[in-house]
Design a protein around this motif. Sequence first.
Motif, PDB file in Angstrom:
ATOM      1  N   ARG A  16       0.818  -1.198   0.000  1.00 41.88           N
ATOM      2  CA  ARG A  16       0.000   0.000   0.000  1.00 41.88           C
ATOM      3  C   ARG A  16       0.862   1.261   0.000  1.00 41.88           C
ATOM      4  NH1 ARG A  16      -2.987   3.488   2.777  1.00 41.88           N
ATOM      5  NH2 ARG A  16      -1.416   3.394   4.397  1.00 41.88           N
ATOM      6  N   VAL A  17       0.490   2.255  -0.780  1.00 41.66           N
ATOM      7  CA  VAL A  17       1.161   3.551  -0.660  1.00 41.66           C
ATOM      8  C   VAL A  17       0.174   4.485   0.033  1.00 41.66           C
ATOM      9  CG1 VAL A  17       2.555   3.182  -2.706  1.00 41.66           C
ATOM     10  CG2 VAL A  17       0.390   4.396  -2.909  1.00 41.66           C
ATOM     11  N   PRO A  18       0.664   5.581   0.623  1.00 43.06           N
ATOM     12  CA  PRO A  18      -0.228   6.418   1.427  1.00 43.06           C
ATOM     13  C   PRO A  18      -1.372   7.015   0.604  1.00 43.06           C
ATOM     14  CG  PRO A  18       2.074   7.029   1.742  1.00 43.06           C
ATOM     15  CD  PRO A  18       2.038   6.062   0.609  1.00 43.06           C
ATOM     16  N   ASN A  46       1.005  17.392  -8.156  1.00 44.40           N
ATOM     17  CA  ASN A  46       2.021  16.547  -8.760  1.00 44.40           C
ATOM     18  C   ASN A  46       1.562  15.108  -8.784  1.00 44.40           C
ATOM     19  OD1 ASN A  46       3.279  14.798  -6.611  1.00 44.40           O
ATOM     20  ND2 ASN A  46       3.412  16.802  -5.626  1.00 44.40           N
ATOM     21  N   LEU A  77      -7.911  14.712  -7.964  1.00 45.62           N
ATOM     22  CA  LEU A  77      -8.183  15.854  -8.843  1.00 45.62           C
ATOM     23  C   LEU A  77      -9.275  15.533  -9.858  1.00 45.62           C
ATOM     24  CD1 LEU A  77      -7.211  18.741  -9.333  1.00 45.62           C
ATOM     25  CD2 LEU A  77      -5.451  17.810 -10.843  1.00 45.62           C
ATOM     26  N   GLY A 133      -7.101   0.468  -7.859  1.00 49.54           N
ATOM     27  CA  GLY A 133      -6.298   0.707  -6.663  1.00 49.54           C
ATOM     28  C   GLY A 133      -6.032   2.175  -6.405  1.00 49.54           C
ATOM     29  N   VAL A 134      -6.945   3.043  -6.896  1.00 47.30           N
ATOM     30  CA  VAL A 134      -6.730   4.482  -6.733  1.00 47.30           C
ATOM     31  C   VAL A 134      -7.679   5.046  -5.666  1.00 47.30           C
ATOM     32  CG1 VAL A 134      -6.861   6.725  -7.881  1.00 47.30           C
ATOM     33  CG2 VAL A 134      -5.965   4.744  -9.108  1.00 47.30           C
TER      34      VAL A 134
ATOM     35  N   ARG B   3      -2.078  15.500 -14.878  1.00 44.79           N
ATOM     36  CA  ARG B   3      -2.283  14.127 -14.465  1.00 44.79           C
ATOM     37  C   ARG B   3      -2.850  14.168 -13.055  1.00 44.79           C
ATOM     38  NH1 ARG B   3       2.402   9.978 -13.837  1.00 44.79           N
ATOM     39  NH2 ARG B   3       1.095   8.659 -12.528  1.00 44.79           N
ATOM     40  N   ASP B   4      -3.827  13.349 -12.806  1.00 43.02           N
ATOM     41  CA  ASP B   4      -4.419  13.363 -11.481  1.00 43.02           C
ATOM     42  C   ASP B   4      -3.372  12.979 -10.451  1.00 43.02           C
ATOM     43  OD1 ASP B   4      -5.713  11.781  -9.170  1.00 43.02           O
ATOM     44  OD2 ASP B   4      -7.211  13.124  -9.950  1.00 43.02           O
ATOM     45  N   ASN B   5      -3.275  13.800  -9.423  1.00 42.06           N
ATOM     46  CA  ASN B   5      -2.189  13.567  -8.473  1.00 42.06           C
ATOM     47  C   ASN B   5      -2.468  12.407  -7.526  1.00 42.06           C
ATOM     48  OD1 ASN B   5      -4.100  14.766  -6.909  1.00 42.06           O
ATOM     49  ND2 ASN B   5      -2.897  16.588  -6.432  1.00 42.06           N
ATOM     50  N   ASN B   6      -3.622  11.782  -7.683  1.00 37.99           N
ATOM     51  CA  ASN B   6      -3.882  10.641  -6.809  1.00 37.99           C
ATOM     52  C   ASN B   6      -3.850   9.331  -7.546  1.00 37.99           C
ATOM     53  OD1 ASN B   6      -4.552  12.024  -4.330  1.00 37.99           O
ATOM     54  ND2 ASN B   6      -6.003  12.969  -5.732  1.00 37.99           N
ATOM     55  N   GLN B   7      -3.575   9.375  -8.820  1.00 43.50           N
ATOM     56  CA  GLN B   7      -3.653   8.121  -9.550  1.00 43.50           C
ATOM     57  C   GLN B   7      -2.619   7.123  -9.054  1.00 43.50           C
ATOM     58  OE1 GLN B   7      -6.110   7.421 -11.400  1.00 43.50           O
ATOM     59  NE2 GLN B   7      -7.002   9.407 -11.836  1.00 43.50           N
ATOM     60  N   SER B   8      -1.638   7.613  -8.314  1.00 48.21           N
ATOM     61  CA  SER B   8      -0.628   6.680  -7.818  1.00 48.21           C
ATOM     62  C   SER B   8      -0.942   6.190  -6.403  1.00 48.21           C
ATOM     63  CB  SER B   8       0.743   7.347  -7.831  1.00 48.21           C
ATOM     64  OG  SER B   8       0.725   8.455  -6.965  1.00 48.21           O
ATOM     65  N   ALA B   9      -1.974   6.739  -5.797  1.00 46.53           N
ATOM     66  CA  ALA B   9      -2.268   6.363  -4.415  1.00 46.53           C
ATOM     67  C   ALA B   9      -3.204   5.163  -4.386  1.00 46.53           C
ATOM     68  CB  ALA B   9      -2.895   7.537  -3.670  1.00 46.53           C
ATOM     69  N   ARG B  10      -2.841   4.142  -3.657  1.00 45.40           N
ATOM     70  CA  ARG B  10      -3.675   2.959  -3.619  1.00 45.40           C
ATOM     71  C   ARG B  10      -4.759   3.085  -2.569  1.00 45.40           C
ATOM     72  NH1 ARG B  10      -0.372  -1.927  -5.722  1.00 45.40           N
ATOM     73  NH2 ARG B  10       1.108  -0.750  -6.958  1.00 45.40           N
ATOM     74  N   LEU B  11      -5.759   2.303  -2.764  1.00 43.33           N
ATOM     75  CA  LEU B  11      -6.869   2.293  -1.811  1.00 43.33           C
ATOM     76  C   LEU B  11      -6.478   1.597  -0.527  1.00 43.33           C
ATOM     77  CD1 LEU B  11     -10.363   1.334  -3.075  1.00 43.33           C
ATOM     78  CD2 LEU B  11      -9.545   3.472  -2.151  1.00 43.33           C
ATOM     79  N   PRO B  12      -6.849   2.176   0.616  1.00 41.28           N
ATOM     80  CA  PRO B  12      -6.653   1.447   1.861  1.00 41.28           C
ATOM     81  C   PRO B  12      -7.706   0.356   1.973  1.00 41.28           C
ATOM     82  CG  PRO B  12      -7.793   3.516   2.259  1.00 41.28           C
ATOM     83  CD  PRO B  12      -7.467   3.485   0.792  1.00 41.28           C
ATOM     84  N   GLU B  22       1.349   7.103  10.342  1.00 38.93           N
ATOM     85  CA  GLU B  22       0.328   8.006   9.823  1.00 38.93           C
ATOM     86  C   GLU B  22      -0.343   8.802  10.941  1.00 38.93           C
ATOM     87  OE1 GLU B  22      -0.436   4.423   6.724  1.00 38.93           O
ATOM     88  OE2 GLU B  22      -2.070   5.060   8.018  1.00 38.93           O
TER      89      GLU B  22
END
Lengths: 267, 267
Positions: A16-18, A46, A77, A133-134, B3-12, B22
């Motif tokens: 998992r990433v934050p 970013n 976003l 997974g977003v 680019r959406d800045n959350n596309q790299s964040a995974r779901l908890p 955290e």
Amino acid sequence: MYRDNNQSARLPAPDRVPTLEEAPMTYCVALKLQQGLVFLADTRTNAGVDNVSRVKKLFTWEIPGERAICMMTAGNLGITQAVISELNEALDRPAPGEATLYSAESMFDVAQIVGDTMRRVQQRYSAGLAARGVDAGASIIVGGQRAGGPPRLFLVYAAGNFIEAMDDSPYFQIGEHKYGKPIIDRVISKETDMQDAIICALLSMDSTIRSNLSVGMPLDLAVIRTDEMQFNQIRRIEADDEAFRKFSERWSQELRDAFGVMRLMQV
Amino acid sequence: MYRDNNQSARLPAPDRVPTLEEAPMTYCVALKLQQGLVFLADTRTNAGVDNVSRVKKLFTWEIPGERAICMMTAGNLGITQAVISELNEALDRPAPGEATLYSAESMFDVAQIVGDTMRRVQQRYSAGLAARGVDAGASIIVGGQRAGGPPRLFLVYAAGNFIEAMDDSPYFQIGEHKYGKPIIDRVISKETDMQDAIICALLSMDSTIRSNLSVGMPLDLAVIRTDEMQFNQIRRIEADDEAFRKFSERWSQELRDAFGVMRLMQV
């Protein structure tokens, strides 16, 4: 003797990433004073350190003398832009029987419209985002005043529910809020003078920018004075703004001077 | 365009609660100056708001004139207490051929011993903790000086690996670090005077305590001056410490005064 203070914390999935809530990359602050409302947002976005960009996070709507509304967004976003777009689309082509930002009868109704729009957008995209997974997390600060009602300030969550800023804690922050919180806690109460509140918001932003690369210039500032029902200021402060640079340097100097007094204290 | 800045964040996972990283509930800061080392830790621990307690997070070891070592811990209390206990056990009953905190030939070796102990403790407990959904996350700041070597400061992670504080950024923070970071960023460099650094650490702690309920008095302060190879100060500052109360109030006053200058600026 001591219960372990982590026994209640669950394990994260190993890969998992934050989420955005845990690793925010925005700072917006709104203050609700007797004299009116102050909104301040940064513009950095970013998708990793190799993809830094600028995006507007502060939006305004106004019928001068009748209503003034401001929103600031944080989080996914795609989600927040969809919410803002839908709110604007509804102004051009209102659905029969549905209130819009311009026809809502109160600021409470405005918050409800924003919350309902958030819910619809989340319903549309969140399953697809989850499958990839977003994180669909997003939040919106919305405030303003409509003729006949007081200025009000709300924080709308991703689920569409919302809370209102009350006198005891007359502000909301979204995104990277910690660096800029101490100055607000020390300065702001509902009686704070409007100009002081603007200065405090800028100092809060200055501390955040200085400590966190993911929050950056330019800044968007909007001010609504109580019972004017229109924006007193809508301003972009650019990265090369000379007055802001001097302001930031002066604050550094003042803090160093304050530290210069503290270093002589016995403690 | 953006680019959406959350596309790299995974779901908890839906039922996940934040890990200690955290939602930290400790603040420790260590500064490495040419004049020596400063360590400051709070003592609050909790397992929920209905179970708040006090626990020592700062530990010292000393052979006066030969070595002085200080550690501060954050994270899973079961893990960090096990690490500290094992380090102490090894002093009483050293394993043949294995260096201890008192026999290690350098501060680097000390950091290695702490890291190895952390790894052993994690190996012993982490599967069991994971099975119960508990985060085994923990980190330890370790610093000091041994005769013949310079003062050094390390941050040991849960995996047992570690990093060292260098001149460009001569400090480490663990736990709830954000509120107290701006003052450190503004004041501390390797040339900073020792007394100034102690004041700065206390101000950093004061801001954190004021903004976050999970960090609280009393405080533990330890100071090692370069080449003294012993503690110059080991001090507990109690909640009712009159000098600290005055210090904290004076800082509020100085900040208000600094703000009083800023509010007159054009920006």
